[in-house]
Design a protein around this motif. Structure first.
Motif, mmCIF file in Angstrom:
data_model
loop_
_atom_site.group_PDB
_atom_site.id
_atom_site.type_symbol
_atom_site.label_atom_id
_atom_site.label_comp_id
_atom_site.label_asym_id
_atom_site.label_seq_id
_atom_site.Cartn_x
_atom_site.Cartn_y
_atom_site.Cartn_z
ATOM 1 N N UNK A 29 11.522 -74.206 -22.923
ATOM 2 C CA UNK A 29 10.727 -74.524 -21.733
ATOM 3 C C UNK A 29 11.117 -73.566 -20.623
ATOM 4 N N UNK A 30 10.117 -73.041 -19.924
ATOM 5 C CA UNK A 30 10.381 -72.262 -18.720
ATOM 6 C C UNK A 30 9.656 -72.928 -17.557
ATOM 7 N N UNK A 31 10.436 -73.377 -16.574
ATOM 8 C CA UNK A 31 9.881 -74.086 -15.409
ATOM 9 C C UNK A 31 9.651 -73.058 -14.316
ATOM 10 N N UNK A 32 8.414 -72.643 -14.168
ATOM 11 C CA UNK A 32 8.087 -71.553 -13.247
ATOM 12 C C UNK A 32 7.581 -72.111 -11.912
ATOM 13 N N UNK A 33 8.434 -72.900 -11.280
ATOM 14 C CA UNK A 33 8.073 -73.507 -10.006
ATOM 15 C C UNK A 33 9.072 -73.118 -8.928
ATOM 16 N N UNK A 34 8.624 -73.196 -7.696
ATOM 17 C CA UNK A 34 9.490 -72.861 -6.564
ATOM 18 C C UNK A 34 10.655 -73.836 -6.469
ATOM 19 N N UNK A 35 10.387 -75.117 -6.688
ATOM 20 C CA UNK A 35 11.448 -76.126 -6.592
ATOM 21 C C UNK A 35 12.544 -75.913 -7.634
ATOM 22 N N UNK A 36 12.163 -75.359 -8.784
ATOM 23 C CA UNK A 36 13.142 -75.118 -9.843
ATOM 24 C C UNK A 36 13.920 -73.833 -9.631
ATOM 25 N N UNK A 37 13.557 -73.072 -8.585
ATOM 26 C CA UNK A 37 14.260 -71.834 -8.293
ATOM 27 C C UNK A 37 13.729 -70.622 -9.025
ATOM 28 N N UNK A 38 12.490 -70.701 -9.544
ATOM 29 C CA UNK A 38 11.915 -69.564 -10.263
ATOM 30 C C UNK A 38 11.766 -68.367 -9.329
ATOM 31 N N UNK A 53 3.829 -72.082 -10.469
ATOM 32 C CA UNK A 53 3.601 -73.512 -10.439
ATOM 33 C C UNK A 53 3.486 -74.187 -11.794
ATOM 34 N N UNK A 54 3.569 -73.436 -12.892
ATOM 35 C CA UNK A 54 3.351 -74.000 -14.220
ATOM 36 C C UNK A 54 4.665 -74.253 -14.971
ATOM 37 N N UNK A 55 4.578 -75.180 -15.913
ATOM 38 C CA UNK A 55 5.614 -75.385 -16.921
ATOM 39 C C UNK A 55 5.132 -74.682 -18.185
ATOM 40 N N UNK A 56 5.921 -73.735 -18.679
ATOM 41 C CA UNK A 56 5.586 -73.030 -19.917
ATOM 42 C C UNK A 56 6.393 -73.655 -21.054
ATOM 43 N N UNK A 57 5.706 -74.000 -22.125
ATOM 44 C CA UNK A 57 6.344 -74.625 -23.279
ATOM 45 C C UNK A 57 6.100 -73.748 -24.499
ATOM 46 N N UNK A 58 7.165 -73.435 -25.218
ATOM 47 C CA UNK A 58 7.105 -72.494 -26.332
ATOM 48 C C UNK A 58 7.202 -73.238 -27.657
ATOM 49 N N UNK A 63 0.921 -74.080 -21.507
ATOM 50 C CA UNK A 63 1.373 -74.323 -20.145
ATOM 51 C C UNK A 63 0.586 -75.474 -19.530
ATOM 52 N N UNK A 64 1.197 -76.070 -18.512
ATOM 53 C CA UNK A 64 0.599 -77.211 -17.832
ATOM 54 C C UNK A 64 1.252 -77.337 -16.467
ATOM 55 N N UNK A 65 0.537 -77.896 -15.501
ATOM 56 C CA UNK A 65 1.132 -78.182 -14.201
ATOM 57 C C UNK A 65 2.099 -79.356 -14.330
ATOM 58 N N UNK A 66 3.178 -79.363 -13.569
ATOM 59 C CA UNK A 66 4.161 -80.452 -13.693
ATOM 60 C C UNK A 66 3.552 -81.838 -13.541
#
Length: 399
Positions: free
Chosen positions: A227-236, A241-246, A259-262
């Motif tokens: 999982x890659x959390x590509x959000x500002x809150x997660x420190x990306x 703004x998306x969650x990437x799931x592999x 991918x999907x929005x949190x």
């Protein structure tokens, strides 16, 4: 022409892939996906953290996350870091052998207080039955579950848009009489743990998902390998703004990406899948972005704007590999070999698998990477080498 030089300095392997120095990636068509400068060395302090003689003394499937939801470096002394393990050995070791009464369970967890690998600050836990015997924390009980199914764990993250709940992928596994390994994955589940819960998470929720699939060629695959959390809150570093799931499918270990929005994480109909050119809503159109990865892996942003896809080459070879990506969904460059695990294979029955990076416990400019050690003669080898079955760590520093 790419040139590779290797210098050994005090046990540190220094690799230099010469070429265009990486820039912050703004155009995935022009990103340099072949060249990067790095050093790599063992991380014995982290490997040693998991060398234990009492209680939990072995396991695989390791994933890590900070419970505050921040993914990138660096952790602080006030952080709590959740470790997820799949098959785990519980028991006692004395005089370099396992005492009678040891048991394997299918998953367990640990919480590390702070940012340093201090054994006294690492608390392992698992469930117990009425007789006090060790049991798995996560046991399937979804509508599609059959008797005897069990979970191995995929990646997880803290969803800061949904009340800081923890979401973990659970691979529903079943023992079978046919097949090469005696087991097979039969379903994909999402496990939800409300914020503030403590192990063994009696208030956990489980949801069957549509993320286990079989393609037209008969190859099966599943999402949740990373999982890659590509959000500002997660420190990306470059949040969209998306969650990437592999996901991974087939014997060729081909990589799939969703991918999907949190906020929509539980709304499976809102997930989209990369078809090689665009994001689509049909899971059966998902593309094979690259191949030769492993069933567990990681995607991490590099300081220069590119992305590091870390995996065990071809699933179970001795090579820890990396491909550089221009974006979280590719394209990805050729395999860069980070590390050879052969020195850890003390017998020809030992094997290595499922390397991945752990940004939640890495310092800025580096990646801590784990890989698992196991044996084809598991109990026999554990009898003489009871600490063999645990992750080992290396440290990669980028120049």
């Amino acid at each position: 022409m790419k040139k590779l030089s290797l210098i050994i300095l005090s046990g540190v392997f220094v690799f230099c892939f010469t070429g265009v120095k990486g820039q912050a990636v703004s155009d995935k068509k022009t990103a340099d996906l072949e060249h990067i400068n790095f050093t790599v060395e063992p991380a014995p302090e982290w490997s040693g953290l998991l060398k234990r003689d009492s209680g939990w003394f072995g396991g695989d499937g390791i994933y890590t996350m900070r419970l505050n939801g921040v993914r990138g470096p660096a952790a602080t002394p006030n952080d709590k870091i959740l470790f997820l393990f799949s098959d785990s050995m519980i028991g006692e070791i004395r005089d370099h052998t396992m005492l009678p009464g040891y048991k394997m369970i299918h998953n367990s967890v640990a919480v590390l207080s702070g940012d340093k690998p201090v054994a006294q600050k690492m608390l392992f836990s698992w469930a117990k039955d009425t007789a006090g015997q060790a049991e798995s924390i996560f046991v399937p009980h979804t509508p599609k579950t059959q008797n005897g199914d069990y979970y191995w764990l995929g990646d997880g993250f803290v969803n800061q848009e949904l009340g800081n709940a923890i979401y973990i992928f659970g691979y529903r596994v079943r023992n079978v009489s046919d097949g090469a390994f005696g087991f097979k994955e039969v379903g994909n589940t999402l496990i939800k743990i409300p914020a503030g819960s403590v192990s063994p998470y009696l208030n956990q929720q489980q949801m069957d998902t549509p993320f286990f699939l079989t393609d037209s060629a008969g190859d099966s695959g599943s999402f949740g390998a990373g999982i890659y959390v590509n959000t500002k809150k997660a420190g990306a570093l470059h949040p969209d703004g998306y969650i990437y799931v592999y996901g991974v499918r087939g014997m060729a270990k081909r990589l799939m990406i969703a991918r999907v929005l949190p906020k929509d994480f539980e709304h499976f109909e809102k997930w989209t899948y990369w078809d090689g050119a665009k994001w689509v809503t049909e899971i059966n159109k998902v593309a094979d972005v690259t191949k030769d990865v492993s069933n567990e892996l990681s995607l991490t942003a590099l300081p220069d704007g590119r992305y590091a896809l870390v995996f065990q080459l071809d699933g179970m070879t001795t090579t820890v590999g990396m491909r550089i990506g221009a974006t979280p969904y590719g394209p990805f460059g050729p395999v860069i070999k980070l590390w050879d695990c052969k020195p850890d294979l003390l017998k020809n029955t030992y094997l290595v698998y499922n390397a991945k990076a752990h940004p939640s416990i890495s310092n800025p400019g580096e990646l801590l990477i784990s890989y698992n050690i196991n044996s084809t003669e598991f109990i026999k080898d554990l009898t003489t080498d009871p600490n063999l079955y645990r992750p080992r760590f290396i440290r990669v520093r980028f120049k």
